[in-house]
Enzyme design. Structure first.
Site, mmCIF file in Angstrom:
data_model
loop_
_atom_site.group_PDB
_atom_site.id
_atom_site.type_symbol
_atom_site.label_atom_id
_atom_site.label_comp_id
_atom_site.label_asym_id
_atom_site.label_seq_id
_atom_site.Cartn_x
_atom_site.Cartn_y
_atom_site.Cartn_z
ATOM 1 N N HIS A 8 0.823 -1.209 0.000
ATOM 2 C CA HIS A 8 0.000 0.000 0.000
ATOM 3 C C HIS A 8 0.859 1.262 0.000
ATOM 4 O O HIS A 8 2.029 1.254 0.382
ATOM 5 C CB HIS A 8 -0.940 0.011 1.211
ATOM 6 C CG HIS A 8 -0.228 0.035 2.520
ATOM 7 N ND1 HIS A 8 0.337 1.179 3.052
ATOM 8 C CD2 HIS A 8 0.041 -0.943 3.402
ATOM 9 C CE1 HIS A 8 0.901 0.902 4.199
ATOM 10 N NE2 HIS A 8 0.748 -0.384 4.440
ATOM 11 N N GLU A 76 -2.246 -6.813 7.812
ATOM 12 C CA GLU A 76 -0.903 -6.773 8.377
ATOM 13 C C GLU A 76 -0.913 -7.522 9.705
ATOM 14 O O GLU A 76 -1.961 -7.828 10.264
ATOM 15 C CB GLU A 76 -0.469 -5.307 8.561
ATOM 16 C CG GLU A 76 0.915 -5.101 9.162
ATOM 17 C CD GLU A 76 2.066 -5.676 8.360
ATOM 18 O OE1 GLU A 76 2.288 -6.901 8.447
ATOM 19 O OE2 GLU A 76 2.762 -4.906 7.671
#
Length: 182
Positions: A8, A76
């Site tokens: 990202h 994550e």
């Protein structure tokens, strides 16, 4: 068939070198948006994304109009007690030093171990691999490291596959790969 694995875009927490995991759902910062717009990404038919805001915003910027499927297990790592903290805030803490001394192998206090995190990410990617399309996977640095450690050829260790925000890899079914950016 290929998979475009993209970390990202940059967030404020990334700029401040914080452990931004699955507990902090922050947006891309202005610098991160600008970085993403400055590089042409390869075309894909579909996107598989972490549910975190920073990943969904990255998908929308890079691939407007391309279908996005959210995969929860691409999140994550759960950094537990270290979430949203940086080195200067953690330096001197016994639990942080113990984690560093374990080479990141022991679980984060109140969070995930690297082993459990990696298994989660690889399991998610195993499912994605069977979808049969050129696709992008937009996730987190740790997520990409876990997938590449499992599938990339030549083989490398987890930390060998660190990438900057907005960067990543193009991974072929054989395991052959190349950096996303030359």
């Amino acid at each position: 068939m290929k998979w475009v694995l993209i970390r990202h875009g940059q967030t404020r927490g990334n700029l401040e070198h914080r452990y931004i995991g699955c507990q902090t759902d922050e947006p891309l910062c202005k610098e991160g948006q600008e970085q993403l717009r400055a590089f042409p990404y390869p075309p894909v038919q579909k996107i598989f994304s972490s549910p975190m805001r920073r990943c969904l915003e990255t998908a929308a910027l890079l691939y407007p109009g391309v279908p996005v499927e959210i995969i929860q297990d691409l999140r994550e790592c759960d950094f537990g007690a270290f979430e949203n903290m940086n080195y200067s805030e953690l330096n001197g803490r016994a639990d942080y030093q113990a984690w560093i001394d374990s080479n990141g192998e022991m679980p984060f206090p109140g969070g995930e171990s690297r082993k459990d995190f990696s298994l989660r990410c690889v399991r998610a990617f195993d499912w994605i691999r069977n979808q049969g399309k050129d696709c992008a996977l937009i996730a987190h640095g740790g997520t990409l490291m876990a997938i590449m450690e499992a599938y990339a050829r030549p083989k490398g260790g987890y930390y060998d596959f660190q990438v900057k925000n907005g960067d990543g890899f193009i991974l072929e079914p054989s395991g052959a790969y190349r950096p996303l950016r030359p």
